[in-house]
Design a protein around this motif. Sequence first.
Motif, PDB file in Angstrom:
ATOM      1  N   UNK A 205       0.850  -1.192   0.000  1.00 15.43           N
ATOM      2  CA  UNK A 205       0.000   0.000   0.000  1.00 15.43           C
ATOM      3  C   UNK A 205       0.883   1.238   0.000  1.00 15.43           C
ATOM      4  N   UNK A 206       0.582   2.188  -0.866  1.00 15.88           N
ATOM      5  CA  UNK A 206       1.278   3.480  -0.881  1.00 15.88           C
ATOM      6  C   UNK A 206       0.264   4.572  -0.563  1.00 15.88           C
ATOM      7  N   UNK A 207       0.584   5.365   0.442  1.00 16.50           N
ATOM      8  CA  UNK A 207      -0.330   6.404   0.918  1.00 16.50           C
ATOM      9  C   UNK A 207       0.393   7.737   0.974  1.00 16.50           C
ATOM     10  N   UNK A 208      -0.293   8.763   0.557  1.00 20.85           N
ATOM     11  CA  UNK A 208       0.186  10.125   0.774  1.00 20.85           C
ATOM     12  C   UNK A 208      -0.956  10.881   1.446  1.00 20.85           C
ATOM     13  N   UNK A 209      -0.725  11.320   2.689  1.00 16.10           N
ATOM     14  CA  UNK A 209      -1.767  12.057   3.387  1.00 16.10           C
ATOM     15  C   UNK A 209      -2.025  13.389   2.692  1.00 16.10           C
ATOM     16  N   UNK A 210      -3.259  13.838   2.790  1.00 17.42           N
ATOM     17  CA  UNK A 210      -3.645  15.106   2.177  1.00 17.42           C
ATOM     18  C   UNK A 210      -2.778  16.239   2.732  1.00 17.42           C
ATOM     19  N   UNK A 211      -2.419  17.184   1.846  1.00 18.78           N
ATOM     20  CA  UNK A 211      -1.511  18.273   2.249  1.00 18.78           C
ATOM     21  C   UNK A 211      -2.028  19.085   3.438  1.00 18.78           C
ATOM     22  N   UNK A 212      -3.354  19.163   3.594  1.00 20.09           N
ATOM     23  CA  UNK A 212      -3.917  19.917   4.720  1.00 20.09           C
ATOM     24  C   UNK A 212      -3.600  19.262   6.064  1.00 20.09           C
ATOM     25  N   UNK A 213      -3.210  17.973   6.029  1.00 24.82           N
ATOM     26  CA  UNK A 213      -2.916  17.255   7.266  1.00 24.82           C
ATOM     27  C   UNK A 213      -1.485  17.445   7.743  1.00 24.82           C
ATOM     28  N   UNK A 214      -0.648  18.038   6.905  1.00 23.95           N
ATOM     29  CA  UNK A 214       0.776  18.158   7.255  1.00 23.95           C
ATOM     30  C   UNK A 214       1.008  18.778   8.639  1.00 23.95           C
ATOM     31  N   UNK A 215       0.371  19.913   8.972  1.00 25.00           N
ATOM     32  CA  UNK A 215       0.632  20.497  10.289  1.00 25.00           C
ATOM     33  C   UNK A 215       0.121  19.675  11.461  1.00 25.00           C
ATOM     34  N   UNK A 216      -0.765  18.711  11.187  1.00 27.53           N
ATOM     35  CA  UNK A 216      -1.336  17.906  12.266  1.00 27.53           C
ATOM     36  C   UNK A 216      -0.602  16.602  12.514  1.00 27.53           C
ATOM     37  N   UNK A 217       0.290  16.203  11.563  1.00 27.44           N
ATOM     38  CA  UNK A 217       0.928  14.897  11.660  1.00 27.44           C
ATOM     39  C   UNK A 217       2.453  14.924  11.607  1.00 27.44           C
ATOM     40  N   UNK A 218       3.040  15.951  10.997  1.00 29.16           N
ATOM     41  CA  UNK A 218       4.474  15.927  10.721  1.00 29.16           C
ATOM     42  C   UNK A 218       5.239  16.938  11.570  1.00 29.16           C
ATOM     43  N   UNK A 219       6.478  16.535  11.929  1.00 25.72           N
ATOM     44  CA  UNK A 219       7.431  17.403  12.626  1.00 25.72           C
ATOM     45  C   UNK A 219       6.853  17.995  13.905  1.00 25.72           C
ATOM     46  N   UNK A 220       6.008  17.230  14.593  1.00 18.79           N
ATOM     47  CA  UNK A 220       5.380  17.747  15.811  1.00 18.79           C
ATOM     48  C   UNK A 220       6.385  17.903  16.944  1.00 18.79           C
ATOM     49  N   UNK A 221       7.352  16.970  17.030  1.00 16.73           N
ATOM     50  CA  UNK A 221       8.355  17.082  18.083  1.00 16.73           C
ATOM     51  C   UNK A 221       9.188  18.352  17.916  1.00 16.73           C
ATOM     52  N   UNK A 222       9.572  18.654  16.663  1.00 15.21           N
ATOM     53  CA  UNK A 222      10.339  19.867  16.395  1.00 15.21           C
ATOM     54  C   UNK A 222       9.521  21.103  16.714  1.00 15.21           C
ATOM     55  N   UNK A 223       8.257  21.095  16.335  1.00 20.26           N
ATOM     56  CA  UNK A 223       7.389  22.236  16.617  1.00 20.26           C
ATOM     57  C   UNK A 223       7.201  22.404  18.119  1.00 20.26           C
TER      58      UNK A 223
END
Length: 285
Positions: free
Chosen positions: A132-150
């Motif tokens: 399975x290959x998945x790419x989350x919707x771009x609107x989800x980026x701030x909710x899922x990625x780089x949270x530790x850095x933020x």
Amino acid sequence: MPEFYDMASQNQVEINRSLKVYKANEMVQDVRHELTHKEQQLLTFAMSKIKSSDKAIVHNGVTICPEITFSIKEFYETFGFKDESYTNVKRQLEELAQKGWWIDKTYEDGTKKEAYLTWFSKLEIEPKTSKISIRFHEELYPYLYQLAQRYEDSLGKNFYISYELRYIVPLDSEYSQRLFELLRSYKNVEYLEFSLEEIKEKLSLVKVVFEKDDKEEFEKNALLYPNKVKQNGKSKRVEVPLKSYDKYSNLMNRVITPAVTDINKYTDLDVRVKPIKEGRGVVKL
């Protein structure tokens, strides 16, 4: 607790179960969605595959989330499912792709809006390998990625949850996972208080009826529940409380008590529930 159906893969299963899931608090506290238990598990497994080094690509002003890949076999083994069905997972992913969720957003100018987001911008399955290959919707980026850095950049302000995937593997229902994540998002708060309506809304114990899908049904429920009518642009919906949970005893016996039992047995949280009465009836937990 699910059992392994292929003990030879136990080491990889343990590695997968130790992966951490990160979600912004808004995805837990402010989201309303109608997902089955299996759909939640699929999404959470995909989220656990996000690496801390993953960064979006910006192309022509559009944010593109990194691609995530995993096999159906890997998903089934991690959760201990014995029915490794390509068709079942394909159907569940198809239904997920057609679903979205509402979230309350506050913009920099103070404007508050409800935004409707979908899960994926890309979803593919390779039949030969069941990958399975998945790419989350771009609107989800701030909710899922780089949270530790933020988190570090915000001087320690807590705005996301994290937990090992192993905690949700044995949970018996979608409500157990939803309640676990909701309580996790208040991890530094020892005492929480929710009205019965609040807890039903936060656990998505509602049926969402869109005007565009069924105008007659929408108008009937809009009259019954005028305070539950929501609008985003031209799109109108009404969030109808599920009548099966109108009775306090049904809510407790079918949702809250089993979920709390699950959470206390399988996760690192210790939860106690106390009913709060006004007069003779319970109004809060």
